[in-house]
Design an enzyme around this catalytic site. Structure first.
Site, short mmCIF file in Angstrom:
data_model
loop_
_atom_site.label_atom_id
_atom_site.label_comp_id
_atom_site.label_asym_id
_atom_site.label_seq_id
_atom_site.Cartn_x
_atom_site.Cartn_y
_atom_site.Cartn_z
N ARG A 114 2.64 -0.49 -9.61
CA ARG A 114 3.33 0.80 -9.46
C ARG A 114 3.83 0.93 -8.03
O ARG A 114 3.54 0.08 -7.17
CB ARG A 114 2.37 1.95 -9.76
CG ARG A 114 1.11 1.89 -8.89
CD ARG A 114 0.25 3.11 -9.05
NE ARG A 114 -1.08 2.95 -8.47
CZ ARG A 114 -1.39 3.08 -7.18
NH1 ARG A 114 -0.42 3.33 -6.30
NH2 ARG A 114 -2.62 2.92 -6.74
N GLU A 151 -2.81 -6.57 -2.98
CA GLU A 151 -3.72 -6.13 -1.92
C GLU A 151 -4.72 -7.23 -1.59
O GLU A 151 -5.27 -7.88 -2.49
CB GLU A 151 -4.46 -4.86 -2.35
CG GLU A 151 -3.52 -3.69 -2.63
CD GLU A 151 -4.26 -2.37 -2.75
OE1 GLU A 151 -5.51 -2.40 -2.90
OE2 GLU A 151 -3.60 -1.32 -2.70
N GLU A 184 -18.33 -7.13 -6.95
CA GLU A 184 -17.56 -8.08 -6.14
C GLU A 184 -18.20 -8.19 -4.77
O GLU A 184 -18.73 -7.20 -4.23
CB GLU A 184 -16.11 -7.58 -6.01
CG GLU A 184 -15.19 -8.45 -5.19
CD GLU A 184 -13.80 -7.84 -5.15
OE1 GLU A 184 -12.95 -8.28 -5.93
OE2 GLU A 184 -13.58 -6.90 -4.35
N ASN A 202 -1.50 -3.77 -7.73
CA ASN A 202 -1.14 -2.44 -8.22
C ASN A 202 0.25 -2.48 -8.81
O ASN A 202 1.22 -2.80 -8.10
CB ASN A 202 -1.22 -1.41 -7.10
CG ASN A 202 -2.65 -1.12 -6.69
OD1 ASN A 202 -3.51 -0.94 -7.54
ND2 ASN A 202 -2.90 -1.10 -5.40
#
Length: 657
Positions: A292, A275, A200, A290
């Site tokens: 969680r 994020e 990336e 994410n």
């Protein structure tokens, strides 16, 4: 609507303690699981019941979904909370939990799978209007070269099915690409059980800004505002805060809208985090989602007044989310690790002889350790999260730095001084820090102690030692320490300190102390006890706390913390045990995961020799000088103890001779 009566917490340490605390306030019984090194862990005591997972390594215990589900069945649990890390983002585990008739406290397995494939997730969310960076998956070495040519340098190599900085490498030139890809694959496979990686584009000097989202089964998705996680080492967060000092109301609106769009695109249910990287011009791009609860969730809890674990449990039982949240004040979290920043963040193992970091007004401590906890090499090195809350950012910074500086942390090295240095640095206080902060400000620059500490702490150690001996005297205990009819010399004690130097303390009570022959000016000893010395030096009165463990003395005062080792006054003569010249030693217990040289090979200074995995991270061992590999006593997959000889590299001049 499912009802949770008993919750199995499929995790360990501070997050397991934290989940149990909220579950109990909701009237939910809890079940802990523990590997053998965690037999006496506080998270076991925090639960109502506990089930042993035989073994040490995470792969044999906390990553064994079958054992976790069996533990839930055995104890009659009706739900599983995965915490963070381990199996928290494992879609197969979530499916197996649900197939066993249990409630998985988290998003649907399909959502976890969709977001677990980082590259596919970017394509999906990019189509939903979320800004993304160019990248691509690496299946073969040829893919890496072709992708790098298309993306351009610098770039990131990242784990496709993980996070937390593991399986991530920065690459700035073509020559370093192949090794970075190979290392990232190994680390990702060890940490997540899947070694798929992708490349990336790297945004230089960005801020890491994330948005906490929450979804429910009634199709509601809320954004609980942003967190700034820009202070990182090795791509792992150290300090997080909310709100971000770089985000104004207009940018906050755009960030939250993009995060909600991401959540709605995947039908998100439960706690999640979107994020972003934020560049200096205010443009942001998706990093990952994410699926969680995040380590840094407490800063959101303190600024919104919401208990995110409680929300998770309510949503898992079918309840709708509350009304739109409101944020107030400022919260900052620091991650306290058992590691040595000065020595390249090497993990520190051993017994935590003292852990005193008290919660008080405006300070929250989430921890899974206590006095006597054994810090081993098997799991993450996190000791605690310390969070400050205040009406303003400046006050929160100062409050957190003060709380950390006054903590008593004995037995293992920690990053406490680094955290305090960051919090008090002008760049951080001004709100200008980005993810390159620790590259510009090395640990040695930030961990500078008070210059008065070494002398005053050494004096306090000597005075406390004599007080302890006097208190233990069986006869004539009232005679002053060191009393002689005819005095010929002062009492003297020698200490070795944690910077590998020595200090000689000479003293004559009541008020004469010299450090390496130099008297302490204006010394007045107000009180001296085995655990505390109250003294004035150079016109300033201070109290030094003293904690002795064997020959090691731990000292804490407003000047900072010190560790001294008292040397015997009359040591037995002995030949020093020295390793052969050129020995490369293991700095911690671990497992050899890579050997790239053979005996007889010529190596350059700084060339990689082998790598050891400890505390979920891969630590590279390099040649200290040009030379020849004379011995290689360890092999791939072999466990090693701290201090073990890993290799012997004879310097070129010596080899030639």
């Amino acid at each position: 609507m499912p009802l949770i009566r008993r919750l199995l917490i499929a995790n360990r340490g501070e997050i397991a303690v934290r989940i149990a605390r909220t579950a109990h306030t909701m009237g939910i019984d809890t079940v802990a699981v523990y590997a053998d090194p965690d037999t006496d862990s506080p998270h076991v005591a925090a639960a109502d019941q506990a089930v042993r997972l035989p073994g040490d390594a995470a792969a044999d215990t906390y990553l064994r979904g079958d054992l976790l589900i069996e533990a839930a069945r055995t104890t009659g649990a009706d739900a599983v909370h995965p915490g963070y890390g381990f199996l928290s983002e494992n879609a197969d585990f979530a499916r197996r939990v649900e197939a066993a008739g249990l409630v998985f406290v988290g998003p649907a397995p399909e959502t976890i799978a969709a977001m677990g494939d980082k590259l596919a997730a970017k394509e999906l969310l990019g189509a939903a209007g979320v800004p993304v960076l160019p990248g691509g998956i690496v299946r073969e070495d040829r893919d890496a070269r072709e992708l790098a040519a298309r993306i351009g340098f610098p770039l990131l190599v990242k784990a496709a099915f993980g996070g937390g900085g593991r399986g991530m490498r920065t690459v700035r030139e073509q020559a370093a690409l192949a090794e970075a890809v190979a290392a990232a694959r190994r680390e990702a496979g060890a940490a997540f059980g899947n070694d798929t990686i992708f490349l990336e584009r790297l945004v230089e000097r960005p801020r890491h800004v994330e948005v906490q989202i929450f979804g429910d089964t009634h199709r509601n998705v809320l954004a609980l505002f942003e967190r700034d996680c820009s202070i990182q080492r090795r791509h792992q967060k150290l300090i997080e805060e909310s709100p971000s000092p770089a985000v104004d109301p207009a940018l906050r609106t755009r960030l939250c809208a993009a995060a909600v769009a991401a959540g709605r695109a995947i039908g998100y249910v439960g706690a999640g985090t979107v994020e972003f990287v934020l560049d200096r011009a205010g443009a942001f791009h998706l990093l990952e989602v994410n699926t969680r609860l995040q380590v840094e969730h407490p800063v959101t809890e303190l600024t919104t007044g919401l208990d995110l674990v409680r929300l998770q449990l309510l949503v898992a039982q079918g309840h709708p989310l509350p009304a739109e949240p409101v944020a107030a004040g400022h919260a900052i979290e620091a991650r306290l690790y058992a590691e040595d920043p000065i020595r390249g963040y090497a993990p520190s193992v051993g017994t935590l002889h003292r852990f005193e970091l008290a919660e008080r007004d405006g300070i929250r401590v989430d921890t899974g350790v206590t006095d006597g906890s054994r810090i081993g090499p098997h799991y993450d090195a996190l000791l605690a999260k310390v969070i400050a809350y205040a009406p303003t950012r400046d006050e929160a910074c100062r409050r957190l730095a003060h709380a950390l500086s006054r903590a008593r942390l004995h037995g293992v090295r920690t990053n406490r001084d680094l955290l305090v240095g960051i919090l008090r640095s002008p760049e951080f206080m001004a709100g200008d820090a980005d993810t390159g902060f620790l590259d510009r400000h090395p640990a040695a620059e930030l961990c500078v102690g008070d210059p008065a500490a070494p002398a005053i702490h050494a004096a306090a150690a000597a005075l406390a030692g004599q007080a302890e001996r006097r208190a233990a005297a069986r006869v004539l205990g009232g005679i002053p320490s060191g009393w002689r009819n005819v005095r010929s010399a002062d009492q003297q004690v020698t200490y070795e300190h944690d910077t590998n130097g020595r200090t000689v303390v000479s003293y004559r009570l009541p008020n004469q102390v010299a450090i390496d022959g130099k008297p302490l000016p204006g010394l007045v000893v107000h009180a001296a006890h085995a655990d505390r010395v109250d003294l004035t030096a150079d016109g300033v009165r201070r109290t030094v706390s003293v904690h002795r463990v064997g020959d090691t003395i731990h000292l804490d005062s407003p000047l900072g913390a010190s560790e001294l080792t008292e040397l015997p006054r009359l040591p037995e003569p002995a030949e020093p045990a020295a390793e052969p010249a050129g020995s490369l030693l293991a700095t911690m217990p671990g497992t050899v995961v890579r050997v790239v040289v053979a005996e007889g090979d010529h190596v350059a200074a700084g060339q990689l020799v082998l790598a050891v995995e400890a505390m979920k991270m891969e630590h590279e061992v390099t040649a200290p000088h040009p030379g020849v590999v004379r011995r290689l006593p360890v092999g791939l997959g072999e466990p090693v103890d701290a201090g073990a000889v890993l290799a012997i590299v004879t310097a070129d001049a010596e080899a030639a001779g």
